[in-house]
Design a protein around this motif. Structure first.
Motif, short mmCIF file in Angstrom:
data_model
loop_
_atom_site.label_atom_id
_atom_site.label_comp_id
_atom_site.label_asym_id
_atom_site.label_seq_id
_atom_site.Cartn_x
_atom_site.Cartn_y
_atom_site.Cartn_z
N ILE A 44 56.69 -12.90 36.79
CA ILE A 44 56.26 -11.89 37.58
C ILE A 44 55.79 -12.37 38.94
N LEU A 45 56.32 -11.50 39.98
CA LEU A 45 55.91 -11.93 41.38
C LEU A 45 55.01 -10.84 41.85
N GLN A 46 53.88 -11.32 42.39
CA GLN A 46 52.95 -10.37 43.00
C GLN A 46 53.07 -10.61 44.48
N VAL A 47 53.30 -9.30 45.22
CA VAL A 47 53.22 -9.52 46.56
C VAL A 47 52.29 -8.45 47.46
N GLU A 48 51.54 -9.00 48.08
CA GLU A 48 50.39 -8.27 48.91
C GLU A 48 50.89 -8.25 50.40
N PHE A 49 51.07 -6.85 50.99
CA PHE A 49 51.74 -6.85 52.29
C PHE A 49 50.47 -6.98 53.25
N LYS A 50 50.76 -7.06 54.53
CA LYS A 50 49.52 -6.99 55.71
C LYS A 50 49.26 -5.65 55.80
N SER A 51 49.91 -4.81 55.11
CA SER A 51 49.52 -3.32 55.17
C SER A 51 48.70 -2.96 54.15
N GLY A 52 48.39 -3.67 53.49
CA GLY A 52 47.49 -3.59 52.28
C GLY A 52 48.18 -3.22 50.84
N LYS A 53 49.33 -2.68 51.02
CA LYS A 53 50.16 -2.43 49.61
C LYS A 53 50.32 -3.85 48.93
N LYS A 54 50.35 -3.37 47.75
CA LYS A 54 50.58 -4.56 46.45
C LYS A 54 51.63 -4.21 45.58
N TYR A 55 52.62 -4.90 45.41
CA TYR A 55 53.72 -4.87 44.59
C TYR A 55 53.90 -5.86 43.51
N ILE A 56 54.44 -5.55 42.35
CA ILE A 56 54.95 -6.48 41.44
C ILE A 56 56.37 -6.20 41.16
N TYR A 57 56.89 -7.58 40.95
CA TYR A 57 58.20 -7.76 40.83
C TYR A 57 58.60 -8.50 39.48
N TYR A 58 59.48 -7.78 38.78
CA TYR A 58 59.66 -8.51 37.19
C TYR A 58 61.01 -9.26 37.22
N ASN A 59 61.07 -10.33 36.52
CA ASN A 59 62.02 -11.26 36.19
C ASN A 59 62.58 -12.16 37.30
N VAL A 60 61.52 -12.40 38.20
CA VAL A 60 61.82 -13.30 39.36
C VAL A 60 61.70 -14.71 39.23
N PRO A 61 62.77 -15.50 39.46
CA PRO A 61 62.89 -16.91 39.24
C PRO A 61 61.85 -17.55 40.19
N GLU A 62 61.14 -18.78 39.75
CA GLU A 62 60.01 -19.47 40.07
C GLU A 62 60.31 -19.96 41.33
N TRP A 63 61.55 -20.23 41.73
CA TRP A 63 62.12 -20.89 43.00
C TRP A 63 61.82 -19.97 44.30
N ILE A 64 61.88 -18.87 43.90
CA ILE A 64 61.41 -17.76 44.91
C ILE A 64 59.95 -17.78 45.36
N TYR A 65 59.25 -17.74 44.35
CA TYR A 65 57.60 -18.05 44.55
C TYR A 65 57.50 -19.24 45.38
N GLN A 66 58.18 -20.23 44.91
CA GLN A 66 57.99 -21.57 45.57
C GLN A 66 58.33 -21.39 47.04
N GLU A 67 59.44 -20.74 47.43
CA GLU A 67 59.97 -20.78 48.71
C GLU A 67 58.91 -19.94 49.61
N LEU A 68 58.23 -19.01 48.75
CA LEU A 68 57.60 -18.10 49.75
C LEU A 68 56.09 -18.86 50.07
N ILE A 69 55.68 -19.85 49.26
CA ILE A 69 54.40 -20.54 49.51
C ILE A 69 54.59 -21.74 50.32
N ASP A 70 55.91 -22.35 50.29
CA ASP A 70 56.15 -23.47 51.17
C ASP A 70 56.09 -23.30 52.35
N PRO A 71 55.10 -23.79 53.14
CA PRO A 71 54.94 -23.57 54.75
C PRO A 71 55.98 -24.32 55.39
#
Length: 109
Positions: A44-71
């Motif tokens: 499960i991937l959790q995403v909070e947007f700058k607008s304040g909205k929060k979403y959860i996404y199901y069955n997301v591979p971990e590499w996508i999360y790693q890509e999002l947090i890699d500066p």
């Protein structure tokens, strides 16, 4: 697998899995995304947007999360918003969370 979100406490989202498990969100450098979190077991991937909205996404591979947090990511020339839009948005089942009166979060039905 987790199918139902539970509540949010403080800046962390808690998910019901028999026992609660805590997922911390990590701030990301983006003009659109504020923070992301991930539960490896449930995918499960959790995403909070700058607008304040929060979403959860199901069955997301971990590499996508790693890509999002890699500066230092080289994909999409460092644009987390572009990466999210092209790789996640519209491709995974999601639910929107909303804050309820007591400061907890629940999915919008």
């Amino acid at each position: 697998l987790v199918t139902e979100p539970g509540t949010v406490s403080g800046s962390n989202w808690i998910w019901r899995r028999g026992l609660d498990s805590l997922m911390n969100r990590i701030p990301v450098t983006s003009s659109n995304l504020a923070s992301v979190g991930y539960n490896t077991d449930a995918k499960i991937l959790q995403v909070e947007f700058k607008s304040g909205k929060k979403y959860i996404y199901y069955n997301v591979p971990e590499w996508i999360y790693q890509e999002l947090i890699d500066p230092d990511s080289l994909l999409y020339k460092g644009s987390k918003g572009t990466f999210f839009s092209e790789v996640v948005k519209g491709k995974y089942k999601y639910e929107i969370l909303e804050e309820v009166k007591d400061g907890t979060w629940t999915k919008i039905l």
